[in-house]
Design an enzyme around this catalytic site. Structure first.
Site, mmCIF file in Angstrom:
data_model
loop_
_atom_site.group_PDB
_atom_site.id
_atom_site.type_symbol
_atom_site.label_atom_id
_atom_site.label_comp_id
_atom_site.label_asym_id
_atom_site.label_seq_id
_atom_site.Cartn_x
_atom_site.Cartn_y
_atom_site.Cartn_z
ATOM 1 N N CYS A 142 -13.351 2.061 -14.736
ATOM 2 C CA CYS A 142 -13.110 0.458 -15.225
ATOM 3 C C CYS A 142 -14.287 -0.378 -14.981
ATOM 4 O O CYS A 142 -15.248 -0.219 -16.138
ATOM 5 C CB CYS A 142 -11.856 0.136 -14.107
ATOM 6 S SG CYS A 142 -11.184 -1.348 -14.811
ATOM 7 N N HIS B 118 -7.559 4.278 -14.624
ATOM 8 C CA HIS B 118 -7.796 4.670 -13.251
ATOM 9 C C HIS B 118 -7.004 5.899 -12.841
ATOM 10 O O HIS B 118 -6.059 5.898 -12.708
ATOM 11 C CB HIS B 118 -6.937 3.377 -12.427
ATOM 12 C CG HIS B 118 -7.762 2.172 -12.315
ATOM 13 N ND1 HIS B 118 -8.649 1.973 -11.426
ATOM 14 C CD2 HIS B 118 -7.426 1.153 -13.124
ATOM 15 C CE1 HIS B 118 -9.075 0.667 -11.711
ATOM 16 N NE2 HIS B 118 -8.515 0.190 -12.616
ATOM 17 N N GLU C 67 -7.574 7.591 -10.333
ATOM 18 C CA GLU C 67 -7.090 7.694 -8.815
ATOM 19 C C GLU C 67 -5.800 7.499 -8.604
ATOM 20 O O GLU C 67 -5.190 7.644 -7.476
ATOM 21 C CB GLU C 67 -8.298 6.754 -7.930
ATOM 22 C CG GLU C 67 -8.079 5.284 -8.196
ATOM 23 C CD GLU C 67 -8.757 4.745 -9.319
ATOM 24 O OE1 GLU C 67 -8.863 5.467 -10.252
ATOM 25 O OE2 GLU C 67 -9.264 3.674 -9.165
ATOM 26 N N SER D 259 -0.654 4.214 23.837
ATOM 27 C CA SER D 259 0.783 3.737 23.486
ATOM 28 C C SER D 259 1.745 4.877 23.124
ATOM 29 O O SER D 259 3.024 4.508 23.227
ATOM 30 C CB SER D 259 0.476 2.893 22.350
ATOM 31 O OG SER D 259 0.504 3.533 21.183
ATOM 32 N N GLY D 260 1.247 5.953 22.886
ATOM 33 C CA GLY D 260 2.241 6.845 22.396
ATOM 34 C C GLY D 260 2.578 7.117 20.857
ATOM 35 O O GLY D 260 3.078 8.074 20.281
ATOM 36 N N ASP E 273 -2.323 7.055 16.279
ATOM 37 C CA ASP E 273 -3.615 6.842 16.563
ATOM 38 C C ASP E 273 -3.934 6.856 17.880
ATOM 39 O O ASP E 273 -4.966 7.759 18.193
ATOM 40 C CB ASP E 273 -3.825 5.549 15.863
ATOM 41 C CG ASP E 273 -3.292 5.240 14.422
ATOM 42 O OD1 ASP E 273 -2.974 6.231 13.590
ATOM 43 O OD2 ASP E 273 -3.425 4.231 13.954
ATOM 44 N N SER E 274 -3.359 6.253 18.768
ATOM 45 C CA SER E 274 -3.945 6.384 20.108
ATOM 46 C C SER E 274 -3.723 7.638 20.790
ATOM 47 O O SER E 274 -4.615 8.118 21.566
ATOM 48 C CB SER E 274 -3.248 5.296 20.958
ATOM 49 O OG SER E 274 -1.810 5.499 21.466
ATOM 50 N N SER E 275 -2.647 8.467 20.197
ATOM 51 C CA SER E 275 -2.227 9.853 20.879
ATOM 52 C C SER E 275 -3.480 10.607 20.555
ATOM 53 O O SER E 275 -3.999 11.568 21.358
ATOM 54 C CB SER E 275 -0.874 10.325 20.345
ATOM 55 O OG SER E 275 0.061 9.427 20.916
#
Ligand code: XMP
Length: 519
Positions: free
Chosen positions: A85, A175, A177, A229-230, A233-235
Protein backbone atom coordinates in the site's frame (compact mmCIF):
# COMPACT_ATOMS: atom_id res chain seq x y z
CA UNK A 1 14.38 -0.86 21.33
CA UNK A 2 16.59 -3.68 22.53
CA UNK A 3 16.84 -6.60 20.16
CA UNK A 4 15.35 -9.93 21.21
CA UNK A 5 18.04 -11.95 19.58
CA UNK A 6 20.50 -11.52 16.80
CA UNK A 7 18.37 -13.81 14.70
CA UNK A 8 18.19 -13.06 11.03
CA UNK A 9 14.81 -11.54 10.27
CA UNK A 10 12.37 -9.89 7.95
CA UNK A 11 12.35 -6.27 9.08
CA UNK A 12 9.00 -4.52 8.87
CA UNK A 13 9.26 -0.77 8.64
CA UNK A 14 6.05 0.68 10.04
CA UNK A 15 4.44 3.78 8.59
CA UNK A 16 1.42 3.63 10.90
CA UNK A 17 -0.85 1.10 9.22
CA UNK A 18 -3.45 -0.53 11.43
CA UNK A 19 -2.38 -3.84 9.86
CA UNK A 20 1.37 -3.72 10.57
CA UNK A 21 1.17 -6.22 13.42
CA UNK A 22 -0.62 -8.62 11.12
CA UNK A 23 2.31 -8.56 8.69
CA UNK A 24 4.66 -9.57 11.52
CA UNK A 25 2.30 -12.32 12.63
CA UNK A 26 1.95 -13.78 9.15
CA UNK A 27 5.72 -14.05 8.81
CA UNK A 28 6.20 -15.57 12.23
CA UNK A 29 3.45 -18.07 11.42
CA UNK A 30 5.72 -19.20 8.60
CA UNK A 31 8.42 -19.95 11.19
CA UNK A 32 10.60 -16.94 10.33
CA UNK A 33 11.49 -14.21 12.81
CA UNK A 34 10.15 -10.74 12.01
CA UNK A 35 10.44 -7.48 13.83
CA UNK A 36 8.60 -4.16 13.53
CA UNK A 37 10.47 -0.86 13.65
CA UNK A 38 8.86 2.53 13.26
CA UNK A 39 10.13 4.48 10.24
CA UNK A 40 11.00 7.21 12.77
CA UNK A 41 13.29 4.98 14.82
CA UNK A 42 15.34 3.36 12.12
CA UNK A 43 18.85 3.00 13.42
CA UNK A 44 21.77 1.61 11.51
CA UNK A 45 20.70 -1.45 9.58
CA UNK A 46 23.09 -4.28 8.97
CA UNK A 47 22.03 -6.04 5.84
CA UNK A 48 23.58 -9.29 7.05
CA UNK A 49 20.93 -9.40 9.82
CA UNK A 50 18.11 -9.35 7.30
CA UNK A 51 16.40 -11.77 5.00
CA UNK A 52 14.38 -8.89 3.59
CA UNK A 53 12.40 -5.73 4.31
CA UNK A 54 8.69 -4.97 4.16
CA UNK A 55 7.45 -1.38 4.03
CA UNK A 56 3.99 -1.20 5.62
CA UNK A 57 0.94 0.77 4.66
CA UNK A 58 0.09 4.00 6.45
CA UNK A 59 -2.03 7.15 6.47
CA UNK A 60 0.65 9.44 5.02
CA UNK A 61 1.07 10.73 1.50
CA UNK A 62 4.39 9.96 -0.20
CA UNK A 63 4.91 13.63 -1.00
CA UNK A 64 4.55 14.72 2.68
CA UNK A 65 8.31 14.79 3.05
CA UNK A 66 8.33 16.45 6.46
CA UNK A 67 6.21 13.80 8.10
CA UNK A 68 8.14 10.89 6.65
CA UNK A 69 11.21 10.44 8.80
CA UNK A 70 12.71 7.76 6.72
CA UNK A 71 15.97 7.56 4.95
CA UNK A 72 16.06 6.53 1.33
CA UNK A 73 19.29 4.69 2.14
CA UNK A 74 17.10 1.63 2.65
CA UNK A 75 16.64 1.41 -1.10
CA UNK A 76 20.39 1.07 -1.65
CA UNK A 77 20.59 -2.05 0.53
CA UNK A 78 21.17 -5.27 -1.27
CA UNK A 79 18.22 -7.15 0.10
CA UNK A 80 14.70 -7.79 -1.18
CA UNK A 81 12.03 -5.20 -0.41
CA UNK A 82 8.27 -5.58 -0.57
CA UNK A 83 6.12 -2.45 -0.29
CA UNK A 84 2.50 -2.79 0.82
CA UNK A 85 0.00 0.00 0.00
CA UNK A 86 1.87 3.14 1.17
CA UNK A 87 5.11 1.10 0.93
CA UNK A 88 4.24 0.27 -2.69
CA UNK A 89 3.83 3.97 -3.40
CA UNK A 90 7.16 4.75 -1.68
CA UNK A 91 8.96 2.26 -3.91
CA UNK A 92 7.25 3.66 -7.01
CA UNK A 93 8.15 7.23 -6.11
CA UNK A 94 11.77 6.50 -5.20
CA UNK A 95 12.56 4.68 -8.45
CA UNK A 96 10.99 7.40 -10.59
CA UNK A 97 7.32 6.52 -10.89
CA UNK A 98 4.37 8.78 -10.08
CA UNK A 99 1.82 8.65 -7.29
CA UNK A 100 -1.37 10.64 -7.48
CA UNK A 101 -3.62 11.74 -4.64
CA UNK A 102 -7.22 10.96 -4.96
CA UNK A 103 -10.14 12.29 -2.94
CA UNK A 104 -12.00 9.02 -3.06
CA UNK A 105 -10.80 5.91 -1.28
CA UNK A 106 -10.73 2.48 -2.81
CA UNK A 107 -11.89 0.48 0.16
CA UNK A 108 -12.92 -3.15 0.44
CA UNK A 109 -12.77 -5.99 -2.05
CA UNK A 110 -11.33 -5.52 -5.53
CA UNK A 111 -10.92 -8.00 -8.36
CA UNK A 112 -7.33 -8.15 -9.51
CA UNK A 113 -6.24 -9.44 -12.93
CA UNK A 114 -2.85 -10.93 -13.74
CA UNK A 115 -0.87 -9.42 -16.62
CA UNK A 116 2.48 -11.17 -16.11
CA UNK A 117 4.07 -14.04 -14.18
CA UNK A 118 6.10 -13.10 -11.11
CA UNK A 119 7.90 -15.06 -8.37
CA UNK A 120 5.74 -13.08 -5.92
CA UNK A 121 2.49 -14.45 -7.28
CA UNK A 122 3.21 -18.16 -7.82
CA UNK A 123 -0.03 -20.01 -6.91
CA UNK A 124 -1.67 -16.70 -5.96
CA UNK A 125 -4.11 -16.30 -8.85
CA UNK A 126 -7.03 -18.61 -9.61
CA UNK A 127 -7.49 -20.54 -12.86
CA UNK A 128 -8.92 -17.42 -14.53
CA UNK A 129 -5.82 -15.41 -13.56
CA UNK A 130 -7.82 -13.26 -11.18
CA UNK A 131 -8.10 -12.96 -7.39
CA UNK A 132 -10.07 -10.99 -4.78
CA UNK A 133 -7.95 -8.68 -2.67
CA UNK A 134 -8.56 -6.17 0.13
CA UNK A 135 -7.91 -2.50 -0.62
CA UNK A 136 -7.71 0.47 1.70
CA UNK A 137 -6.12 3.46 -0.02
CA UNK A 138 -6.77 6.88 -1.51
CA UNK A 139 -3.52 7.61 -3.39
CA UNK A 140 -2.42 5.37 -6.22
CA UNK A 141 0.50 4.79 -8.54
CA UNK A 142 -0.18 6.37 -11.95
CA UNK A 143 3.19 5.68 -13.56
CA UNK A 144 5.60 2.93 -12.71
CA UNK A 145 9.36 3.44 -12.64
CA UNK A 146 11.53 2.52 -15.59
CA UNK A 147 12.67 -1.11 -15.49
CA UNK A 148 9.68 -2.11 -13.38
CA UNK A 149 6.98 -4.44 -14.69
CA UNK A 150 3.28 -4.41 -14.11
CA UNK A 151 2.24 -7.81 -12.73
CA UNK A 152 -1.46 -7.18 -12.11
CA UNK A 153 -4.10 -4.47 -12.14
CA UNK A 154 -7.67 -3.74 -11.05
CA UNK A 155 -10.37 -1.65 -12.66
CA UNK A 156 -9.46 1.35 -10.47
CA UNK A 157 -5.73 0.99 -9.99
CA UNK A 158 -3.68 0.20 -13.04
CA UNK A 159 -0.51 -0.83 -11.20
CA UNK A 160 -1.73 -3.05 -8.39
CA UNK A 161 1.35 -5.29 -8.33
CA UNK A 162 4.72 -4.21 -9.69
CA UNK A 163 8.17 -5.75 -9.70
CA UNK A 164 11.78 -5.34 -10.58
CA UNK A 165 13.16 -8.85 -10.17
CA UNK A 166 16.74 -7.81 -10.77
CA UNK A 167 16.71 -5.31 -7.92
CA UNK A 168 14.32 -7.56 -5.96
CA UNK A 169 11.84 -4.75 -5.42
CA UNK A 170 8.12 -5.58 -5.30
CA UNK A 171 5.04 -3.49 -4.56
CA UNK A 172 1.40 -4.38 -3.93
CA UNK A 173 -1.35 -1.78 -3.58
CA UNK A 174 -3.62 -4.11 -1.57
CA UNK A 175 -3.15 -5.78 1.82
CA UNK A 176 -2.02 -9.42 1.55
CA UNK A 177 -1.71 -9.61 5.37
CA UNK A 178 -5.47 -9.37 6.05
CA UNK A 179 -7.53 -12.53 5.84
CA UNK A 180 -9.98 -10.91 3.37
CA UNK A 181 -7.33 -11.08 0.63
CA UNK A 182 -7.75 -14.54 -0.85
CA UNK A 183 -4.43 -16.44 -0.71
CA UNK A 184 -2.71 -13.37 0.77
CA UNK A 185 -0.61 -15.73 2.87
CA UNK A 186 0.73 -17.39 -0.28
CA UNK A 187 1.95 -14.05 -1.61
CA UNK A 188 3.74 -13.33 1.68
CA UNK A 189 5.16 -16.87 1.71
CA UNK A 190 6.51 -16.38 -1.81
CA UNK A 191 8.23 -13.18 -0.75
CA UNK A 192 9.70 -14.76 2.38
CA UNK A 193 10.94 -18.05 0.93
CA UNK A 194 11.17 -17.71 -2.85
CA UNK A 195 12.45 -14.14 -2.99
CA UNK A 196 14.20 -13.57 0.36
CA UNK A 197 15.32 -17.22 0.60
CA UNK A 198 14.63 -17.03 4.35
CA UNK A 199 15.41 -20.02 6.57
CA UNK A 200 12.99 -21.09 9.29
CA UNK A 201 14.35 -19.91 12.64
CA UNK A 202 11.29 -19.21 14.79
CA UNK A 203 9.48 -21.93 16.74
CA UNK A 204 8.18 -22.30 20.31
CA UNK A 205 11.12 -24.57 21.09
CA UNK A 206 13.56 -22.03 19.81
CA UNK A 207 11.82 -19.24 21.74
CA UNK A 208 11.90 -21.29 24.92
CA UNK A 209 15.64 -21.92 24.71
CA UNK A 210 16.46 -18.35 23.70
CA UNK A 211 14.31 -16.82 26.44
CA UNK A 212 15.61 -19.12 29.17
CA UNK A 213 19.17 -18.17 28.24
CA UNK A 214 18.24 -14.50 28.12
CA UNK A 215 16.57 -14.55 31.54
CA UNK A 216 19.53 -16.40 33.09
CA UNK A 217 21.90 -13.84 31.68
CA UNK A 218 19.83 -10.86 32.82
CA UNK A 219 19.05 -12.10 36.33
CA UNK A 220 22.38 -13.70 37.19
CA UNK A 221 22.36 -14.69 40.85
CA UNK A 222 19.87 -12.01 41.96
CA UNK A 223 16.31 -12.52 43.17
CA UNK A 224 13.13 -11.95 41.15
CA UNK A 225 9.53 -11.44 42.19
CA UNK A 226 6.54 -12.02 39.99
CA UNK A 227 2.87 -11.15 40.47
CA UNK A 228 1.00 -14.26 39.47
CA UNK A 229 -2.66 -13.86 38.58
CA UNK A 230 -3.24 -17.28 37.06
CA UNK A 231 -3.97 -15.72 33.65
CA UNK A 232 -2.11 -16.88 30.56
CA UNK A 233 0.59 -14.20 30.41
CA UNK A 234 1.63 -14.17 34.05
CA UNK A 235 1.52 -17.99 34.15
CA UNK A 236 3.85 -18.28 31.19
CA UNK A 237 6.22 -15.66 32.62
CA UNK A 238 6.29 -17.44 35.99
CA UNK A 239 6.95 -20.82 34.43
CA UNK A 240 9.67 -19.43 32.17
CA UNK A 241 11.39 -17.90 35.19
CA UNK A 242 10.87 -21.07 37.15
CA UNK A 243 12.70 -22.99 34.43
CA UNK A 244 15.50 -20.43 34.18
CA UNK A 245 16.14 -19.16 37.72
CA UNK A 246 13.64 -21.15 39.78
CA UNK A 247 15.49 -20.99 43.09
CA UNK A 248 15.78 -17.19 42.96
CA UNK A 249 12.10 -16.70 42.05
CA UNK A 250 9.24 -15.76 44.39
CA UNK A 251 5.75 -15.48 42.99
CA UNK A 252 3.10 -13.53 44.86
CA UNK A 253 -0.52 -14.45 44.28
CA UNK A 254 -3.12 -12.14 45.81
CA UNK A 255 -6.61 -13.50 46.30
CA UNK A 256 -8.74 -10.37 46.01
CA UNK A 257 -11.92 -12.32 46.69
CA UNK A 258 -13.03 -11.20 43.23
CA UNK A 259 -11.76 -14.23 41.35
CA UNK A 260 -13.77 -16.89 39.58
CA UNK A 261 -15.11 -19.92 41.45
CA UNK A 262 -12.30 -22.08 42.87
CA UNK A 263 -9.68 -20.03 41.03
CA UNK A 264 -7.41 -19.53 44.06
CA UNK A 265 -7.41 -23.26 44.71
CA UNK A 266 -6.52 -24.01 41.07
CA UNK A 267 -3.67 -21.49 41.04
CA UNK A 268 -2.13 -22.77 44.26
CA UNK A 269 -2.58 -26.37 43.15
CA UNK A 270 -0.99 -25.84 39.76
CA UNK A 271 1.88 -23.58 40.66
CA UNK A 272 2.78 -24.54 44.19
CA UNK A 273 1.88 -28.20 44.31
CA UNK A 274 2.34 -29.41 40.73
CA UNK A 275 5.03 -27.10 39.37
CA UNK A 276 6.75 -26.73 42.76
CA UNK A 277 7.06 -22.99 42.40
CA UNK A 278 8.05 -20.69 45.20
CA UNK A 279 4.62 -19.14 45.73
CA UNK A 280 3.35 -16.79 48.42
CA UNK A 281 -0.43 -16.98 48.71
CA UNK A 282 -2.03 -13.84 50.15
CA UNK A 283 -5.67 -14.01 51.13
CA UNK A 284 -6.79 -10.37 51.01
CA UNK A 285 -10.51 -10.96 50.48
CA UNK A 286 -11.58 -9.03 53.56
CA UNK A 287 -9.38 -6.02 52.81
CA UNK A 288 -10.73 -5.67 49.29
CA UNK A 289 -14.34 -6.01 50.38
CA UNK A 290 -13.86 -3.43 53.10
CA UNK A 291 -12.31 -0.87 50.75
CA UNK A 292 -15.00 -1.45 48.13
CA UNK A 293 -17.92 -1.10 50.52
CA UNK A 294 -20.68 1.11 49.04
CA UNK A 295 -18.55 2.07 46.03
CA UNK A 296 -20.56 2.11 42.81
CA UNK A 297 -18.50 4.23 40.44
CA UNK A 298 -16.63 1.95 37.97
CA UNK A 299 -13.48 4.08 37.85
CA UNK A 300 -13.36 4.31 41.65
CA UNK A 301 -13.66 0.54 41.90
CA UNK A 302 -10.78 0.09 39.47
CA UNK A 303 -8.55 2.60 41.27
CA UNK A 304 -9.23 1.15 44.73
CA UNK A 305 -8.44 -2.36 43.53
CA UNK A 306 -5.31 -1.26 41.69
CA UNK A 307 -3.95 0.72 44.64
CA UNK A 308 -4.69 -1.93 47.23
CA UNK A 309 -3.12 -4.54 45.02
CA UNK A 310 0.12 -2.54 44.83
CA UNK A 311 0.14 -1.97 48.57
CA UNK A 312 -0.22 -5.66 49.32
CA UNK A 313 2.26 -6.63 46.66
CA UNK A 314 4.80 -4.15 48.01
CA UNK A 315 4.29 -5.27 51.59
CA UNK A 316 4.98 -8.89 50.76
CA UNK A 317 7.82 -8.25 48.40
CA UNK A 318 9.61 -6.18 51.06
CA UNK A 319 9.77 -9.29 53.17
CA UNK A 320 11.92 -10.96 50.55
CA UNK A 321 15.54 -9.92 50.91
CA UNK A 322 17.79 -8.72 48.10
CA UNK A 323 15.17 -8.57 45.39
CA UNK A 324 16.53 -6.91 42.28
CA UNK A 325 13.97 -7.72 39.59
CA UNK A 326 10.24 -7.62 38.95
CA UNK A 327 8.97 -9.97 36.24
CA UNK A 328 5.92 -9.08 34.22
CA UNK A 329 4.01 -10.27 31.20
CA UNK A 330 4.28 -7.34 28.79
CA UNK A 331 3.50 -8.52 25.27
CA UNK A 332 4.67 -7.28 21.87
CA UNK A 333 1.41 -5.45 21.05
CA UNK A 334 1.71 -3.41 24.30
CA UNK A 335 5.09 -2.28 23.14
CA UNK A 336 4.10 -1.46 19.60
CA UNK A 337 0.92 0.36 20.55
CA UNK A 338 2.71 2.56 23.05
CA UNK A 339 4.95 3.80 20.28
CA UNK A 340 2.23 4.79 17.88
CA UNK A 341 3.78 5.95 14.64
CA UNK A 342 1.12 8.48 13.82
CA UNK A 343 1.24 9.82 17.38
CA UNK A 344 -2.51 9.62 17.64
CA UNK A 345 -3.92 9.13 21.10
CA UNK A 346 -7.13 7.34 21.77
CA UNK A 347 -9.22 8.86 24.53
CA UNK A 348 -9.26 7.05 27.84
CA UNK A 349 -12.23 4.72 28.12
CA UNK A 350 -11.25 2.71 31.19
CA UNK A 351 -8.22 2.77 33.42
CA UNK A 352 -6.95 -0.74 32.95
CA UNK A 353 -5.47 -2.22 36.03
CA UNK A 354 -2.87 -4.67 34.95
CA UNK A 355 -1.51 -6.81 37.72
CA UNK A 356 2.02 -6.43 36.45
CA UNK A 357 3.65 -3.15 35.62
CA UNK A 358 2.47 -1.21 38.63
CA UNK A 359 4.94 -0.83 41.46
CA UNK A 360 7.16 1.73 39.71
CA UNK A 361 8.46 3.29 42.91
CA UNK A 362 9.82 -0.05 44.06
CA UNK A 363 12.87 0.71 41.93
CA UNK A 364 13.22 -2.80 40.64
CA UNK A 365 14.59 -3.65 37.25
CA UNK A 366 12.08 -5.25 34.95
CA UNK A 367 12.25 -8.71 33.46
CA UNK A 368 9.84 -8.86 30.54
CA UNK A 369 10.63 -12.03 28.67
CA UNK A 370 7.46 -12.02 26.53
CA UNK A 371 7.82 -8.54 25.17
CA UNK A 372 8.57 -9.70 21.65
CA UNK A 373 5.75 -12.22 21.45
CA UNK A 374 2.15 -12.07 20.29
CA UNK A 375 -0.57 -13.69 22.39
CA UNK A 376 -0.84 -16.77 20.16
CA UNK A 377 2.93 -17.22 20.42
CA UNK A 378 2.74 -16.92 24.22
CA UNK A 379 0.15 -19.71 24.28
CA UNK A 380 2.35 -21.99 22.17
CA UNK A 381 5.36 -21.17 24.33
CA UNK A 382 3.31 -22.05 27.43
CA UNK A 383 2.58 -25.49 26.01
CA UNK A 384 6.26 -25.92 25.19
CA UNK A 385 6.98 -25.07 28.84
CA UNK A 386 4.61 -27.87 29.83
CA UNK A 387 1.82 -25.72 31.22
CA UNK A 388 -1.54 -27.46 30.92
CA UNK A 389 -3.87 -26.75 28.00
CA UNK A 390 -6.45 -25.63 30.56
CA UNK A 391 -4.27 -22.75 31.74
CA UNK A 392 -3.09 -21.85 28.27
CA UNK A 393 -6.51 -21.64 26.64
CA UNK A 394 -8.21 -19.69 29.42
CA UNK A 395 -10.29 -16.72 28.44
CA UNK A 396 -8.88 -13.32 29.47
CA UNK A 397 -9.92 -12.14 32.92
CA UNK A 398 -9.62 -8.50 33.97
CA UNK A 399 -7.40 -7.45 36.89
CA UNK A 400 -10.33 -5.97 38.89
CA UNK A 401 -12.13 -9.30 38.45
CA UNK A 402 -15.77 -9.74 39.38
CA UNK A 403 -15.93 -6.18 40.77
CA UNK A 404 -16.46 -4.84 37.25
CA UNK A 405 -19.00 -7.53 36.38
CA UNK A 406 -21.34 -6.37 39.09
CA UNK A 407 -22.53 -2.81 38.42
CA UNK A 408 -23.53 -1.08 41.64
CA UNK A 409 -22.42 -1.99 45.15
CA UNK A 410 -20.27 -5.02 45.81
CA UNK A 411 -21.38 -7.38 48.55
CA UNK A 412 -20.29 -10.80 49.70
CA UNK A 413 -23.69 -12.19 48.83
CA UNK A 414 -23.56 -10.83 45.26
CA UNK A 415 -20.05 -12.18 44.72
CA UNK A 416 -21.20 -15.61 45.82
CA UNK A 417 -24.16 -15.58 43.42
CA UNK A 418 -22.04 -14.32 40.54
CA UNK A 419 -19.29 -16.92 41.03
CA UNK A 420 -21.91 -19.66 40.75
CA UNK A 421 -23.62 -18.19 37.68
CA UNK A 422 -20.30 -17.76 35.90
CA UNK A 423 -19.34 -21.31 36.77
CA UNK A 424 -22.53 -22.82 35.28
CA UNK A 425 -22.17 -20.77 32.09
CA UNK A 426 -18.50 -21.60 31.51
CA UNK A 427 -18.99 -25.23 32.49
CA UNK A 428 -21.73 -25.62 29.88
CA UNK A 429 -19.56 -23.94 27.23
CA UNK A 430 -16.84 -26.49 27.92
CA UNK A 431 -19.27 -29.41 27.89
CA UNK A 432 -20.66 -28.34 24.51
CA UNK A 433 -17.18 -27.75 23.03
CA UNK A 434 -17.88 -24.06 22.58
CA UNK A 435 -15.30 -22.66 25.00
CA UNK A 436 -12.42 -22.57 22.51
CA UNK A 437 -14.58 -21.03 19.78
CA UNK A 438 -15.26 -18.02 21.99
CA UNK A 439 -12.67 -15.34 22.77
CA UNK A 440 -14.17 -14.40 26.12
CA UNK A 441 -17.32 -15.33 28.01
CA UNK A 442 -18.60 -14.48 31.44
CA UNK A 443 -21.66 -13.93 33.60
CA UNK A 444 -22.45 -10.59 35.22
CA UNK A 445 -24.95 -9.61 37.87
CA UNK A 446 -27.15 -6.60 37.13
CA UNK A 447 -28.15 -4.34 40.01
CA UNK A 448 -31.87 -4.72 39.41
CA UNK A 449 -34.33 -7.17 40.85
CA UNK A 450 -37.37 -8.31 38.90
CA UNK A 451 -40.40 -10.42 39.67
CA UNK A 452 -40.59 -14.05 38.69
CA UNK A 453 -42.57 -17.13 39.54
CA UNK A 454 -41.15 -20.47 40.63
CA UNK A 455 -43.53 -23.27 41.47
CA UNK A 456 -46.44 -21.39 42.97
CA UNK A 457 -44.29 -18.74 44.54
CA UNK A 458 -43.47 -15.21 43.59
CA UNK A 459 -39.73 -14.43 43.44
CA UNK A 460 -37.99 -11.08 43.46
CA UNK A 461 -34.37 -11.56 42.48
CA UNK A 462 -31.41 -10.32 40.42
CA UNK A 463 -30.92 -10.43 36.66
CA UNK A 464 -27.92 -12.38 35.37
CA UNK A 465 -26.40 -11.09 32.15
CA UNK A 466 -24.38 -13.43 29.96
CA UNK A 467 -21.76 -12.12 27.56
CA UNK A 468 -19.80 -14.14 25.00
CA UNK A 469 -17.79 -12.58 22.23
CA UNK A 470 -15.53 -13.43 19.33
CA UNK A 471 -12.53 -11.22 18.72
CA UNK A 472 -8.93 -11.41 17.60
CA UNK A 473 -7.38 -8.98 20.07
CA UNK A 474 -10.12 -7.58 22.31
CA UNK A 475 -10.03 -4.23 20.51
CA UNK A 476 -13.21 -4.99 18.59
CA UNK A 477 -15.68 -7.78 19.24
CA UNK A 478 -18.87 -9.43 18.02
CA UNK A 479 -21.36 -11.30 20.16
CA UNK A 480 -21.36 -15.07 19.78
CA UNK A 481 -24.44 -16.56 18.16
CA UNK A 482 -25.70 -19.34 20.46
CA UNK A 483 -28.46 -21.75 19.53
CA UNK A 484 -31.81 -21.33 21.28
CA UNK A 485 -31.31 -24.78 22.82
CA UNK A 486 -28.01 -23.78 24.40
CA UNK A 487 -29.41 -20.54 25.78
CA UNK A 488 -32.39 -22.34 27.27
CA UNK A 489 -30.17 -24.94 28.89
CA UNK A 490 -27.83 -22.40 30.50
CA UNK A 491 -30.70 -20.19 31.61
CA UNK A 492 -32.48 -23.14 33.23
CA UNK A 493 -29.34 -24.35 34.95
CA UNK A 494 -28.59 -20.93 36.41
CA UNK A 495 -32.11 -20.27 37.61
CA UNK A 496 -32.69 -23.76 38.99
CA UNK A 497 -29.40 -23.95 40.84
CA UNK A 498 -28.77 -20.46 42.11
CA UNK A 499 -30.88 -18.75 44.70
CA UNK A 500 -30.81 -15.02 43.97
CA UNK A 501 -31.29 -15.03 40.17
CA UNK A 502 -34.67 -15.41 38.49
CA UNK A 503 -33.96 -13.95 35.03
CA UNK A 504 -31.15 -14.45 32.50
CA UNK A 505 -30.46 -12.09 29.60
CA UNK A 506 -27.90 -12.24 26.77
CA UNK A 507 -25.87 -9.23 25.68
CA UNK A 508 -26.04 -8.87 21.88
CA UNK A 509 -23.95 -5.72 21.47
CA UNK A 510 -20.65 -5.64 19.67
CA UNK A 511 -17.60 -3.56 20.56
CA UNK A 512 -17.83 -0.76 19.62
CA UNK A 513 -20.30 0.67 20.65
CA UNK A 514 -20.17 -1.42 23.86
CA UNK A 515 -17.02 -2.58 25.60
CA UNK A 516 -16.38 -6.19 26.52
CA UNK A 517 -16.63 -5.68 30.28
CA UNK A 518 -19.60 -3.84 31.76
CA UNK A 519 -17.57 -1.29 33.70
P1 XMP B 1 -12.98 -3.74 27.42
O1 XMP B 1 -14.00 -3.89 28.51
O2 XMP B 1 -12.10 -2.53 27.59
O3 XMP B 1 -12.00 -5.00 27.59
O4 XMP B 1 -13.59 -3.85 26.06
C1 XMP B 1 -11.05 -5.41 26.64
C2 XMP B 1 -10.29 -6.59 27.23
O5 XMP B 1 -9.51 -6.15 28.34
C3 XMP B 1 -9.88 -6.85 29.51
N1 XMP B 1 -9.82 -5.89 30.62
C4 XMP B 1 -8.80 -5.83 31.50
N2 XMP B 1 -7.69 -6.57 31.63
N3 XMP B 1 -7.07 -5.31 33.51
C5 XMP B 1 -6.83 -6.31 32.66
O6 XMP B 1 -5.81 -7.00 32.82
C6 XMP B 1 -8.17 -4.51 33.41
O7 XMP B 1 -8.37 -3.60 34.22
C7 XMP B 1 -9.07 -4.79 32.38
N4 XMP B 1 -10.26 -4.23 32.00
C8 XMP B 1 -10.69 -4.93 30.90
C9 XMP B 1 -11.28 -7.37 29.26
O8 XMP B 1 -11.58 -8.50 30.06
C10 XMP B 1 -11.19 -7.69 27.79
O9 XMP B 1 -10.54 -8.93 27.57
Amino acid sequence: MKRLTNLKKILIIDFGSQFTQLIARRIRELGVFSEIVSHKNLKKINVNDLFGIILSGGPLNVYQDKKIKFSNKIFYLECPILGICFGHQMISKFYGGKVKSSKTREFGFARIKKTKNSPLTINFFNSKDTNDVWMSHADHVTKIPKNFNKVASTKDSKFTIIENTKLKRFGVQFHPEVTHTVKGKILIKNFVFKICKAKKNWSPKHQKNTLIERVKKQVGKKKVICALSGGVDSSVVAQLLNKSVGKQLKCIFVNTGLLRKNEERQVVNTFKKKLKMNLIYVNAEKQFLKKLKNITDPEKKRKIIGNLFIKIFERYSKKIKNVKFLAQGTLYPDLIESKSVTGSQTSKIKSHHNVGGLPKKMKLDLVEPLKFLFKDEVRKLGLELKLSREIISRHPFPGPGLAIRMPGVITKEKIKILKEADFYFIDELKKQNLYDKIWQAYAALLPVKTVGVMGDNRTYEYICLLRAITSSDGMTADYFDFSKKFMQKVSNKIINNIRGINRVVYDVTSKPPSTIELE
